[in-house]
Design an enzyme around this catalytic site. Structure first.
Site, mmCIF file in Angstrom:
data_model
loop_
_atom_site.group_PDB
_atom_site.id
_atom_site.type_symbol
_atom_site.label_atom_id
_atom_site.label_comp_id
_atom_site.label_asym_id
_atom_site.label_seq_id
_atom_site.Cartn_x
_atom_site.Cartn_y
_atom_site.Cartn_z
ATOM 1 C CG ASP A 163 27.181 120.006 -17.220
ATOM 2 O OD1 ASP A 163 27.244 121.256 -17.153
ATOM 3 O OD2 ASP A 163 27.344 119.388 -18.277
ATOM 4 C CE LYS A 182 24.096 119.217 -19.589
ATOM 5 N NZ LYS A 182 25.141 118.270 -19.968
#
Length: 444
Positions: free
Chosen positions: A166, A126
């Site tokens: 995201d 991430k």
């Protein structure tokens, strides 16, 4: 002290003030007790859990850029490559003022198990920055993205680490990031997913997380003798996940009555007008107060409150820890049947426990919102083969993946004498694949 408690204490000690990361690790490790107890001696000898909770690599860097007034601004960028035992690192880039190392670590840790559950060969990572694209001009966003990628490009690649979008990172940002990567590296490769359709993107990617959430929810309901048809659904959020969860749930016969943003929420008893919602959020990029211009009969309320609405199905699709214990009590009192997480860890531990104890079907985010990363992996496949699949082909593959995820976590829960506990089932099913790969590859 048993092995799991030792590792949990170590995580808190080594990562002070990273509460979201602590929460994610505790939720996973506690549910792995049935597996760890059987294999404790081997796992201890191999320090498997210690290696699992420690990222392979944590990268942070400054991101200087020039705003429209000519002033230099400085943000912090992150990429945390957590585990690549089963494939190249894969996970989104979050652009939001709340981003810090602890949040990126929690998201990366969750991504390991989510990606494993898809059945596709992708590891977990991430990244992101505390940059806020809201209110910024296209030129300012471009300036930030070029600076961000000028540092990030050193650590990513089609077979190394493939970031995606995201929160705050949509088609515009992905395009700018990809353009800078291509300019620096001089190669045209599938290093980012969520790309535009004209330069290697995949159909269904935009819809994938929301659609996948609904596909898994429908499969869970069917396993318990229900369907979405004629059910009342409460959704939080109004970004990509929420919009396409609303769309697909309505297609399957549900009536979705709520959406929300950071300022407040809408209740539309007749059912959310998906066309209006898309125009407000995808075209105009306005606040939800605009919805009343399209549907004067709807009600807008400032602040929180979505989970006070009487509903059959709750789909939290906004952000972490948005559904708390009092919200869970409201859902139970109002006769809610199922909760499926569209966001990453939107339900806190106390609320999750309360929902499960009160017989609510509960699908955790690492399973229920895996549709986005699954379709990203399908985009990677298309890029590698220089192919473009039709909307129907990708959608059918997505539906099959989400059905398989449900049955895999259901079977794992049943195997470990916890039938219907999909949190435990998802964590165990995701963990075993990663653990087996780690043990097979030795110490690295």
């Amino acid at each position: 002290m048993d092995y799991i408690n030792e590792v949990l204490d170590m995580v808190v000690r080594k990562n002070p003030a990273e509460n979201e990361f602590h929460q994610a690790v505790k939720e996973v490790l506690e549910s792995l007790r049935p597996v760890v107890e059987v294999n404790e001696e081997n796992y201890r000898r191999e320090a498997l859990l210690e290696r699992l909770v420690e990222p392979d690599r944590q990268i942070s860097f400054k991101v200087p850029w020039v705003d429209d007034k000519g002033y230099v601004q400085v943000n912090t960028g992150y990429r945390i490559q957590f585990n690549n035992a089963i494939g190249p690192y894969k996970g989104g880039l979050r652009l939001h003022p709340s981003v810090n190392r602890g949040i990126i670590k929690f998201l990366g840790f969750e991504q390991v198990f989510k990606n494993s559950l898809t059945g596709l060969p992708i590891g977990g990572a991430k990244g992101g920055s505390d940059f806020d694209p809201k209110g910024k001009s296209d030129r300012e966003v471009l300036a930030f993205c070029k600076s961000f990628m000028t540092e990030l490009y050193k650590y990513i690649g089609a077979d190394t680490d493939v970031p995606a979008g995201d929160i705050g990172t949509g088609a515009r940002e992905i395009g700018y990031l990809y353009g800078q990567y291509k300019k620096i590296r001089g190669t045209y490769e599938g290093v980012l997913t969520g790309k535009g359709l004209t330069y290697g993107g995949s159909l269904v990617r935009k819809e994938a997380t929301g659609y996948g959430l609904v596909y898994l929810t429908e499969e869970m309901l069917k396993a318990h003798g229900h369907t979405l048809a004629e059910k009342i659904v409460a959704v939080s959020g109004s970004g990509n996940v929420a919009i396409y969860a609303v769309e697909k749930a309505a297609e399957l016969g549900a009536r979705v009555v709520t959406v929300s943003d950071s300022n407040g929420w809408i209740y539309d008893e007749a059912g959310i007008d998906i066309k209006a919602l898309k125009e407000i959020k995808e075209v105009k990029r306005e606040r939800l107060t605009e919805y009343l211009k399209y549907r004067p009969g709807a009600i807008y309320t400032e602040g929180r409150g979505v989970w006070n609405v009487k509903c059959d199905i709750a789909l939290p699709c906004a952000t972490q820890n948005e559904l708390l214990l009092e919200d869970a009590k409201n859902l139970v009192a109002n006769g809610c049947l199922a909760v499926a997480e569209g966001a990453n860890m939107p339900t806190d531990l106390d609320a999750t426990k309360y929902l499960q104890e009160n017989g609510i079907l509960f699908a955790p985010g690492k399973a229920a919102n895996a549709g986005g990363v699954a379709t990203s992996a399908l985009e990677m496949s298309q890029n590698s083969e220089r192919l473009s699949w039709s909307f129907e082909e990708v959608d059918e593959k997505l539906k099959l993946i989400m059905k398989n995820i449900f049955h895999n976590m259901s079977n794992a829960a049943r195997e470990y004498n916890a039938e219907g506990n999909y949190v435990l089932g998802a964590n165990i099913a995701g963990f075993l694949k990663v653990a087996d790969a780690m043990l097979a590859q030795g110490i690295w």
